[in-house]
Every structure is written in structure tokens, then in C-alpha cells.
Design an enzyme around this catalytic site. Sequence first.
Site, PDB file in Angstrom:
ATOM      1  N   LYS A   1       1.082  -1.216   0.023  1.00  0.00           N
ATOM      2  CA  LYS A   1       0.084   0.191   0.025  1.00  0.00           C
ATOM      3  C   LYS A   1       0.934   1.061  -0.153  1.00  0.00           C
ATOM      4  CE  LYS A   1      -3.932  -2.416   2.317  1.00  0.00           C
ATOM      5  NZ  LYS A   1      -4.392  -2.725   3.375  1.00  0.00           N
TER       6      LYS A   1
ATOM      7  N   GLN B   1      -4.251  -1.477   9.712  1.00  0.00           N
ATOM      8  CA  GLN B   1      -4.222  -3.137   9.052  1.00  0.00           C
ATOM      9  C   GLN B   1      -4.806  -4.072   9.980  1.00  0.00           C
ATOM     10  OE1 GLN B   1      -3.185  -3.676   5.751  1.00  0.00           O
ATOM     11  NE2 GLN B   1      -3.801  -5.612   6.159  1.00  0.00           N
TER      12      GLN B   1
ATOM     13  N   ASP C   1     -10.787   2.779   4.332  1.00  0.00           N
ATOM     14  CA  ASP C   1     -11.020   1.349   4.144  1.00  0.00           C
ATOM     15  C   ASP C   1     -12.489   1.031   4.141  1.00  0.00           C
ATOM     16  OD1 ASP C   1      -9.102  -0.373   3.868  1.00  0.00           O
ATOM     17  OD2 ASP C   1      -8.457  -0.461   6.015  1.00  0.00           O
TER      18      ASP C   1
END
Length: 291
Positions: free
Chosen positions: A53, A97, A120
Amino acid sequence: MMTLLDGNATARKIREEIAQQVNERRAQGLAVPHLAAVRVGNNGASLTYVGAKVRACEEVGFKSTLVHLGDDTTEAQLLATIDTLNRDPDIDGYIVQLPLPPHINEHRVLLAIDPAKDVDGFHPENVGRMALNLPCFLPATPYGIIQLLERYHVPTEGKHCVIIGRSHIVGLPMTILMQRNGYPGNATVTLTHSKTVHLKEIVCQADIVIAALGRPGFVTADMVAEGATVVDVGITRIADPTKKSGFRIAGDVLFDEVAPRCAFITPVPGGVGPMTIVSLLANTLQAVLRK
Ligand code: NAP
């Protein structure tokens, strides 16, 4: 004739479009998008994903910040970090994460994220907005699938879409997106899971199959109707001594035997995977534009 839904090529194209917008902003003296990623502990897969990412951010000219906290980080410490990111006007969006270490309550952490920075799309406010078809951040993998279908003009209206797997990050949001009144959407959706009976018969009736269960080679040719579209979300590492890495990546679909039956199909790797990361970048750019 079968068309391969090429996630690598499509993601590259979208990255170029995003990079172009970043350049235009820079030329106008505007700030470039800034994405932060929080990683807690040393989970191997998390390390790989966060690294990819951050690299993707650099490629399109975003600023990126990696916040790495140790395995022994308490929930209170992580919440304090989140509070700092929420308040930092220089951070446009950030991700935490997953998975988190077992001593940290994932739900409390997700709730603490400012929905306007939740690129997200996991905060309940964004999930609710998605369900109501209001502006929101779509979760990256479903967003990636939608973009892939759209860019290849895959017909969805009036089609029967069968989704295998009901995770909060893939299967469930895909049901919401595929039934939406718009394109891609307007499909008739069936959501299946491990308690579904007659799964094979149901999948056989699908015009579009979205396999997101994490069982390598689960979808076989005898489950797929002639002319169907098949989206393979599965990513499973399988030990393979012939590979330098020691493993290969397997999807949920037995590609070689299913592909000849399909109108459209995604490969693994190189299908949904690359679309997921580029969707996170697209969300981060949107976070800036919405400010
Ligand atoms: P998950 O949380 O692992 O859940 C799996 C789902 O599949 C559950 O809903 C489960 O049903 C269902 N399932 C399991 N076995 C089944 C069976 N035999 N028949 C029907 N349904 C079954 O799901 P996930 O996190 O969405 O991950 C799924 C796969 O996608 C994994 O391989 C993951 O690595 C991959 N993935 C890829 C990307 C990408 O970027 N390409 C992103 C995310 C995930 P129950 O709910 O009844 O247990």
C-alpha cells in the site's frame, strides 16, 4: 469467447489517472493526498499488505506515513494514535491494518476512526451510507471488483449474481453493491455461505459468480453455467518448492477448467488483488476532494 478481466492492466490504468490528478493538484499549488497506515505487531501478511500500500502511494505521488506500533501496544495506546490521526489536518485518510493482536478489540478501534478519513470503508457509518446509496468510502476489495466490472462493461442488469462468502469486507458489501439501482448493479443477488444447502445448484444458476470463501479451487466447471462471469476473490498461499518464495497463490476458482465456459473471468493472481490496492488510492483521493 472468453474475456480475461485483467486486474493488473486495469489497476495500472487507474493508477495513471490518479497520478495525473495528483500532478494537476501539484501544478495548482494544492496539497497532494496523504495516506497513513497503522500496523500493530509483526504479522507477516500485514507486513506484506502495508508495504504494498505504501509503495502504491509513492507510485502515484501521494504522501504516505507508516505508523508501526509494537506487539505489546495496548488498546488505549492504539486509540490515542487514532485520535492523533483524526486531528491531524495533514492526514487525508488512514487505515488500520487488520488483523489486530487478540488483546485489542477490533470493533472499538474501527468505531474510533473518523468516518471522513476511513478510506477502508469499515466504519459502521460508511457501511450504512453504502447500504443507503449515499456518498461514502466503499471497502477496497468490493470497490475494486465494481471498477473492474465497469471498465470491461460487464452486463449486470437483470442478471442473477451469486456470491459465495459473507465476510464484512467482501461478500456482504458485494450483495449491497450488486443490487443497487445503477450500473454496475441492478442484479438479482443470492448470498451464500457455509450453511447454504444445495450450493452447487444455486451457483449453477448464476450469470455472475463472485467467489470469496478462501478455499482453493472450490468452484469447478460443473458449477458454472456456460457464458457466466466469474470473479475470483480468493487468495490462499500454497506451499510450492518450485517457487523462489516457497509458495504460490491460489484462487477459489479452478481457473483452467472454468475459464473456457466463461464470458468474463478474473485470474488469480492479477485479477481482484491489484484492484484492491488501487481502490484504496481512489478513496484517498476522494477524501481530499470531499474536504
Ligand atoms: P472470510 O472472513 O475468510 O470468510 C469466508 C466466508 O466463506 C464465510 O462467510 C464462510 O461462511 C464462507 N465459506 C467458507 N467455506 C464455505 C463453503 N464450503 N461453502 C460456502 N461458503 C463457505 O472471507 P474473506 O475475508 O472475504 O476472504 C475470502 C477470501 O478472499 C480469502 O481467500 C481471502 O484471502 C481473499 N481476499 C482477497 C482480497 C483481495 O484483495 N483479492 C481481499 C480480501 C480477501 P460462514 O460465514 O458460514 O463461515
